[in-house]
Design a protein around this motif. Structure first.
Motif, PDB file in Angstrom:
ATOM      1  N   HIS A   1     -32.151  -1.853  14.752  1.00  0.00           N
ATOM      2  CA  HIS A   1     -33.174  -2.476  14.697  1.00  0.00           C
ATOM      3  C   HIS A   1     -34.276  -2.065  13.517  1.00  0.00           C
ATOM      4  CE1 HIS A   1     -31.750  -5.418  17.560  1.00  0.00           C
ATOM      5  NE2 HIS A   1     -31.286  -4.303  18.216  1.00  0.00           N
ATOM      6  N   PHE A   2     -34.471  -0.845  13.637  1.00  0.00           N
ATOM      7  CA  PHE A   2     -35.435  -0.244  12.601  1.00  0.00           C
ATOM      8  C   PHE A   2     -34.893   0.598  11.375  1.00  0.00           C
ATOM      9  CE2 PHE A   2     -37.677  -1.122  16.597  1.00  0.00           C
ATOM     10  CZ  PHE A   2     -39.018  -1.076  16.226  1.00  0.00           C
ATOM     11  N   GLN A   3     -35.734   0.477  10.331  1.00  0.00           N
ATOM     12  CA  GLN A   3     -34.893   1.154   9.377  1.00  0.00           C
ATOM     13  C   GLN A   3     -34.770   2.885   9.501  1.00  0.00           C
ATOM     14  OE1 GLN A   3     -37.034   0.114   5.514  1.00  0.00           O
ATOM     15  NE2 GLN A   3     -37.509  -1.756   6.007  1.00  0.00           N
ATOM     16  N   SER A   4     -35.834   3.366   9.891  1.00  0.00           N
ATOM     17  CA  SER A   4     -35.562   4.791  10.349  1.00  0.00           C
ATOM     18  C   SER A   4     -36.220   4.939  11.905  1.00  0.00           C
ATOM     19  CB  SER A   4     -36.426   5.667   9.489  1.00  0.00           C
ATOM     20  OG  SER A   4     -37.856   5.296   9.512  1.00  0.00           O
TER      21      SER A   4
ATOM     22  N   LYS B   1     -40.603  -3.794  11.794  1.00  0.00           N
ATOM     23  CA  LYS B   1     -39.541  -2.807  12.277  1.00  0.00           C
ATOM     24  C   LYS B   1     -39.132  -1.916  10.991  1.00  0.00           C
ATOM     25  CE  LYS B   1     -37.593  -6.013  15.718  1.00  0.00           C
ATOM     26  NZ  LYS B   1     -38.592  -7.266  15.490  1.00  0.00           N
ATOM     27  N   ASP B   2     -40.119  -1.204  10.539  1.00  0.00           N
ATOM     28  CA  ASP B   2     -39.774  -0.111   9.533  1.00  0.00           C
ATOM     29  C   ASP B   2     -39.680   1.155  10.282  1.00  0.00           C
ATOM     30  OD1 ASP B   2     -40.546  -1.742   7.542  1.00  0.00           O
ATOM     31  OD2 ASP B   2     -42.753  -1.522   7.671  1.00  0.00           O
ATOM     32  N   THR B   3     -40.322   1.778  11.253  1.00  0.00           N
ATOM     33  CA  THR B   3     -40.298   3.114  11.840  1.00  0.00           C
ATOM     34  C   THR B   3     -40.481   3.138  13.215  1.00  0.00           C
ATOM     35  OG1 THR B   3     -40.841   3.943   9.593  1.00  0.00           O
ATOM     36  CG2 THR B   3     -40.644   5.649  11.454  1.00  0.00           C
TER      37      THR B   3
ATOM     38  N   ASN C   1     -30.009   6.941  10.005  1.00  0.00           N
ATOM     39  CA  ASN C   1     -31.225   6.400   9.953  1.00  0.00           C
ATOM     40  C   ASN C   1     -31.939   7.085  11.127  1.00  0.00           C
ATOM     41  OD1 ASN C   1     -29.832   4.722  11.764  1.00  0.00           O
ATOM     42  ND2 ASN C   1     -31.528   3.245  11.385  1.00  0.00           N
TER      43      ASN C   1
END
Length: 243
Positions: free
Chosen positions: A54-57, A34-36, A76
């Motif tokens: 839920h995602f960094q970005s 769940k990064d991008t 974000n």
């Protein structure tokens, strides 16, 4: 891709239904990292703001600047005015790509080319949508009269993909068999009318005839609604998920 929703962007943000948490929970359970995420054709950012939890970005794009102006701004989420066939990002950028209630407007080949370029090797694509709502027998009959008899010829040809449950769109991915979901909500009469006013076919009718077709249907819809303050509303969710 057609822009059928800039005109009614504010109404779209108010009256369009939202997807249930259980749909998101299921989708996130399939995502390995769940990064991008990329929410393509984000509209007013309804899906993007859930992804942002839920995602960094989150990269959220739409061809309508007016729709993006209605979106919730979060630190974000990056909002960009871009078409579905070109994301200004490097290859293999995304763990998840979503497109909600919009893919039927796309050039499929061009969009899928970008999906394959920008999706990580273990990434996921989710195509989401919803069909015509169900309320009760009398209201449904009146809405079908508006949908078919009055607005029938004003629907864009792409609407057929929704009527066919997204089953006939091309989907060149390793597909995952998905459970059935519904949008469940409650509306008063004015909320129903507000939603009907967001239909692209209704906007086409207004441009062609300089009248709102709901003027002809208002009494019939009101009588069908009856004396209930609110009614339960159900939308069938359309869902294709692949890797």
């Amino acid at each position: 891709m057609k822009d059928n929703f800039s005109t009614q962007a504010a109404e779209y943000a108010i009256y369009r239904p939202t997807y249930p948490q259980e749909l998101y929970d299921y989708l996130f359970s399939l995502v390995k990292s769940k990064d991008t995420a990329w929410d393509c054709a984000t509209g007013n950012g309804q899906v993007a703001r859930v992804l942002a939890q839920h995602f960094q970005s989150v990269y959220a794009t739409d061809i309508s600047e007016k729709q993006l102006n209605q979106a919730m701004k979060l630190p974000n989420i990056v909002y960009q005015v871009e078409s579905s066939d070109k994301a200004n990002v490097p290859d293999q950028s995304f763990d998840l790509i979503t497109v909600a209630q919009a893919i039927h407007w796309f050039n499929f080949d061009a969009f899928y080319g970008e999906v394959k370029r920008t999706l990580k090797p273990d990434g996921l694509i989710a195509v989401i949508g919803y069909g015509l709502m169900f309320i009760d027998k009398k209201v449904d009959q009146a809405i079908h009269k508006l949908y078919e008899d009055i607005l029938g010829k004003y629907w864009d040809s792409e609407r057929r993909y929704i009527e066919e449950g997204y089953k006939t769109i091309p989907f060149p991915f390793e597909e995952i068999v998905v459970p059935h979901f519904q949008i469940k909500t409650s509306w008063n009469f004015n909320q129903m009318v507000g939603y009907l006013n967001t239909w692209s076919s209704l906007q086409h009718y207004k441009k062609a005839n300089e009248r709102n077709p709901l003027e002809y249907m208002f009494t019939e819809l009101k009588e069908a609604w009856g004396n209930d303050a609110v009614k339960d509303v159900h939308f069938p969710i359309l869902l294709r998920i692949g890797r």
